[in-house]
Design an enzyme around this catalytic site. Structure first.
Site, PDB file in Angstrom:
ATOM      1  N   ASN A  96      65.906-120.814  23.920  1.00 27.41           N
ATOM      2  CA  ASN A  96      65.807-119.608  23.626  1.00 27.41           C
ATOM      3  C   ASN A  96      67.305-118.793  23.684  1.00 27.41           C
ATOM      4  OD1 ASN A  96      63.286-119.334  23.010  1.00 27.41           O
ATOM      5  ND2 ASN A  96      62.521-118.519  24.782  1.00 27.41           N
ATOM      6  N   THR A 118      56.968-121.322  29.911  1.00 25.27           N
ATOM      7  CA  THR A 118      57.226-122.802  29.748  1.00 25.27           C
ATOM      8  C   THR A 118      56.838-123.596  30.821  1.00 25.27           C
ATOM      9  OG1 THR A 118      58.536-122.208  28.010  1.00 25.27           O
ATOM     10  CG2 THR A 118      58.668-124.305  28.873  1.00 25.27           C
ATOM     11  N   ASP A 123      60.659-115.436  29.438  1.00 22.02           N
ATOM     12  CA  ASP A 123      60.665-116.866  28.683  1.00 22.02           C
ATOM     13  C   ASP A 123      62.111-117.668  28.614  1.00 22.02           C
ATOM     14  OD1 ASP A 123      59.549-119.195  27.470  1.00 22.02           O
ATOM     15  OD2 ASP A 123      59.623-118.272  25.593  1.00 22.02           O
ATOM     16  N   ASP A 128      64.102-114.407  20.992  1.00 18.10           N
ATOM     17  CA  ASP A 128      62.701-114.927  21.214  1.00 18.10           C
ATOM     18  C   ASP A 128      62.231-114.171  22.168  1.00 18.10           C
ATOM     19  OD1 ASP A 128      60.064-115.882  20.977  1.00 18.10           O
ATOM     20  OD2 ASP A 128      60.559-117.671  21.528  1.00 18.10           O
ATOM     21  N   LYS A 150      64.760-120.127  28.919  1.00 22.30           N
ATOM     22  CA  LYS A 150      64.712-121.597  28.881  1.00 22.30           C
ATOM     23  C   LYS A 150      66.123-121.800  27.814  1.00 22.30           C
ATOM     24  CE  LYS A 150      61.020-121.264  25.706  1.00 22.30           C
ATOM     25  NZ  LYS A 150      59.853-122.054  24.924  1.00 22.30           N
TER      26      LYS A 150
HETATM   27  N1  LIG Z   1      68.928-115.416  15.296  1.00 23.25           N
HETATM   28  C1  LIG Z   1      68.766-116.654  15.410  1.00 23.25           C
HETATM   29  N2  LIG Z   1      70.147-117.170  14.436  1.00 23.25           N
HETATM   30  C2  LIG Z   1      69.983-118.785  14.401  1.00 23.25           C
HETATM   31  N3  LIG Z   1      68.989-119.369  14.675  1.00 23.25           N
HETATM   32  C3  LIG Z   1      67.813-118.870  15.170  1.00 23.25           C
HETATM   33  C4  LIG Z   1      67.743-117.525  15.205  1.00 23.25           C
HETATM   34  N4  LIG Z   1      66.423-117.216  15.899  1.00 23.25           N
HETATM   35  C5  LIG Z   1      65.764-118.481  16.132  1.00 23.25           C
HETATM   36  N5  LIG Z   1      66.677-119.182  15.497  1.00 23.25           N
HETATM   37  C6  LIG Z   1      66.258-120.671  15.426  1.00 23.25           C
HETATM   38  O1  LIG Z   1      64.834-120.968  15.242  1.00 23.25           O
HETATM   39  C7  LIG Z   1      64.029-121.456  16.518  1.00 23.25           C
HETATM   40  C8  LIG Z   1      62.639-121.031  16.544  1.00 23.25           C
HETATM   41  O2  LIG Z   1      62.779-119.589  16.865  1.00 23.25           O
HETATM   42  P1  LIG Z   1      62.168-118.789  18.030  1.00 23.25           P
HETATM   43  O3  LIG Z   1      62.343-119.432  19.319  1.00 23.25           O
HETATM   44  O4  LIG Z   1      62.301-117.248  17.947  1.00 23.25           O
HETATM   45  O5  LIG Z   1      60.783-119.021  17.514  1.00 23.25           O
HETATM   46  P2  LIG Z   1      59.281-118.793  18.288  1.00 23.25           P
HETATM   47  O6  LIG Z   1      58.257-119.001  17.170  1.00 23.25           O
HETATM   48  O7  LIG Z   1      59.219-117.229  18.798  1.00 23.25           O
HETATM   49  O8  LIG Z   1      59.498-119.849  19.295  1.00 23.25           O
HETATM   50  P3  LIG Z   1      58.679-120.299  20.657  1.00 23.25           P
HETATM   51  O9  LIG Z   1      57.885-121.477  20.225  1.00 23.25           O
HETATM   52  O10 LIG Z   1      60.102-120.423  21.798  1.00 23.25           O
HETATM   53  O11 LIG Z   1      58.011-119.104  20.909  1.00 23.25           O
HETATM   54  C9  LIG Z   1      65.065-121.275  17.579  1.00 23.25           C
HETATM   55  O12 LIG Z   1      65.151-122.567  18.615  1.00 23.25           O
HETATM   56  C10 LIG Z   1      66.448-121.460  16.850  1.00 23.25           C
HETATM   57  O13 LIG Z   1      66.942-122.831  16.690  1.00 23.25           O
END
Ligand SMILES: Nc1ncnc2c1ncn2[C@@H]1O[C@H](COP(=O)(O)OP(=O)(O)OP(=O)(O)O)[C@@H](O)[C@H]1O
Length: 425
Positions: free
Chosen positions: A218, A251, A213, A231, A215
């Site tokens: 992430n 994606t 994934d 992620d 992109k």
């Molecule tokens: N370790 C971190 N530190 C700071 N911000 C973070 C961190 N992890 C995630 N984020 C913020 O939160 C957002 C969403 O996190 P993440 O992509 O892990 O969620 P997800 O639900 O798994 O997303 P996806 O829709 O890509 O599957 C990220 O785009 C980022 O802006």
């Protein structure tokens, strides 16, 4: 930029979770539960010292409520790693939302250190079986990997209805934001990020993990501007050298042709997505984007790659090799694939050892006047109100949801946490 591609069949779907209800807002009781696990980023007034530990102490899982208790853990060692719970953290700001949950900036009450808290509602994960599986995979993978360019898992725990991942706080925000601000990167700037990602992928592949994934969203940045890959919800674990996976996910614009053709695939998909990301960094757009999803998917499988004239010959050559539609002919495939990627001429200025040791200065240094302000995250999220929500430890939840996440809880050992902090941050 990219959009999450949703398949119709329920069991293949990558669907948006519940984005709207302001759900997992975490309260706190202000009681210090400091347990000697200092790690992550210190807040301005942090004066905590590392707690000495013995050399044979190792990572182990710590049970919460219904969690399994590892029999290999000796009683004498348990006292070092106290289980974590929601009340150990103060939530400061919302950082972002993903398909499955909300991510907030939080402070560990005992140590004052800042972390990112990812909260997922169990019920929304079970809308599609794959979601729950992805979350379990993310938790397992995060525990296993430890790398300067991959987000570190610090704690994991659960309540009756929610799962919590406490992650290293990537205070530099998303690489996506930097890309959007600059429209496109120069080759020198792109090379730095792509090279750090090569090292992150190399590490994952060495553990048998296909990331799947890649992109811009992430790819986060730490406070110094180094990449932190995050992620792992879609990553596939435990692939041996000849193993292939065949789950459709990813994606749309970043999907490799073999995934679309529902063929078995392997780590070559990550080299394809790295090629797409490099193309986007250098040109401001992905190579196969079309007016609609169907045309995009068709272009991925059938359209010849066209690289703009302003990309150097070495850059064009690397893109053409990474974006070969046949995974077997793609640069990066095969046993010595990563070695061949690293020795491509486009990377000739990269000293891989220096890069891995974080000795190369990042091209963009994020502005961080105060890490608690989360200045590098969208105001759309950081201005959200933090609401208290009741702890549901006794409410009814279906038995299969309860059982599914046994073994979820985790505390990284202070030794691991502290050395990660000293070495990389
Ligand atoms: N370790 C971190 N530190 C700071 N911000 C973070 C961190 N992890 C995630 N984020 C913020 O939160 C957002 C969403 O996190 P993440 O992509 O892990 O969620 P997800 O639900 O798994 O997303 P996806 O829709 O890509 O599957 C990220 O785009 C980022 O802006």
């Amino acid at each position: 930029m990219s959009a999450v591609f949703e398949f119709d069949e329920a069991d293949l779907a990558i669907t948006g979770g519940d984005h709207t209800d302001g759900e997992e807002d975490v309260g706190h009781n202000g009681v210090s539960t400091h347990n000697g696990l200092e790690s992550g980023y210190a807040s301005e007034n942090d004066t905590a010292e590392p707690i000495p530990i013995s050399a044979d102490e190792r990572l182990y899982e710590v049970p919460l409520a219904e969690d399994f208790i590892s029999s290999s853990v000796q009683e004498s060692k348990r006292k070092h790693n106290k289980k974590a719970c929601k009340d150990d953290f103060d939530v400061l700001k919302v950082l972002g939302r993903g398909a499955y949950g909300k991510v907030s900036l939080c402070r560990h009450v005992g140590s004052n250190r800042l972390y990112a808290m990812k909260v997922l509602k169990k019920a929304s994960l079970f809308v599609h079986a794959k979601n729950a599986e992805h979350t379990k995979a993310e938790r397992e993978i995060l525990e296993e990997v430890r790398h300067p360019f991959i987000v570190q898992l610090m704690y994991a725990f659960q309540t009756n209805d929610r799962l919590y991942l406490i992650l290293e706080y990537a205070m530099g925000g998303e690489l996506f934001t930097q890309m959007a601000a600059e429209q496109m990167f120069s080759e020198n700037v792109a090379r730095f990020y792509i090279a750090e990602l090569v090292l992150a992928l190399e590490h994952l592949h060495s553990l048998g993990i296909v990331y799947r994934d890649l992109k811009p969203e992430n790819c986060l940045l730490d406070g110094e501007g180094h990449v932190l890959l995050t992620d792992f919800g879609l990553s596939k674990q435990a692939l041996g050298p000849d193993d292939k996976a065949n789950t459709i996910c990813g994606t749309a614009e970043y999907m490799a042709p073999e995934i679309l053709m529902e063929m078995h695939y392997d780590k070559s998909v990550d080299w394809w997505t790295l090629g797409i990301l490099m193309f986007e960094m250098l040109t401001g757009d992905t190579p196969f984007r079309a007016n609609n999803k169907k045309k995009t998917l068709d272009a991925i499988q059938n359209k010849k790659l066209m690289v703009p004239y302003y990309v150097t010959n070495d850059g064009k050559d690397l893109l053409n090799r990474l974006l070969r539609k046949n995974p077997n002919g793609r640069l990066g495939s095969g046993n010595d694939g990563t070695k061949r990627v690293k020795s491509h001429r486009w990377f000739r200025k990269i000293n891989w050892n220096d890069l891995k040791e974080r000795k190369v200065t990042p091209p963009i240094i994020p502005v961080v006047t105060n890490p608690e302000l989360a200045e590098n995250f969208s105001e759309k999220f950081t201005s959200e109100m933090i609401k208290e929500s009741p702890v549901d430890n006794h409410g009814s939840i279906e038995a299969h949801m309860k059982d599914y996440f046994q073994n979820f809880s985790y505390v990284a050992h202070s030794h691991v946490l502290m050395s990660a902090f000293d070495q990389y941050k």
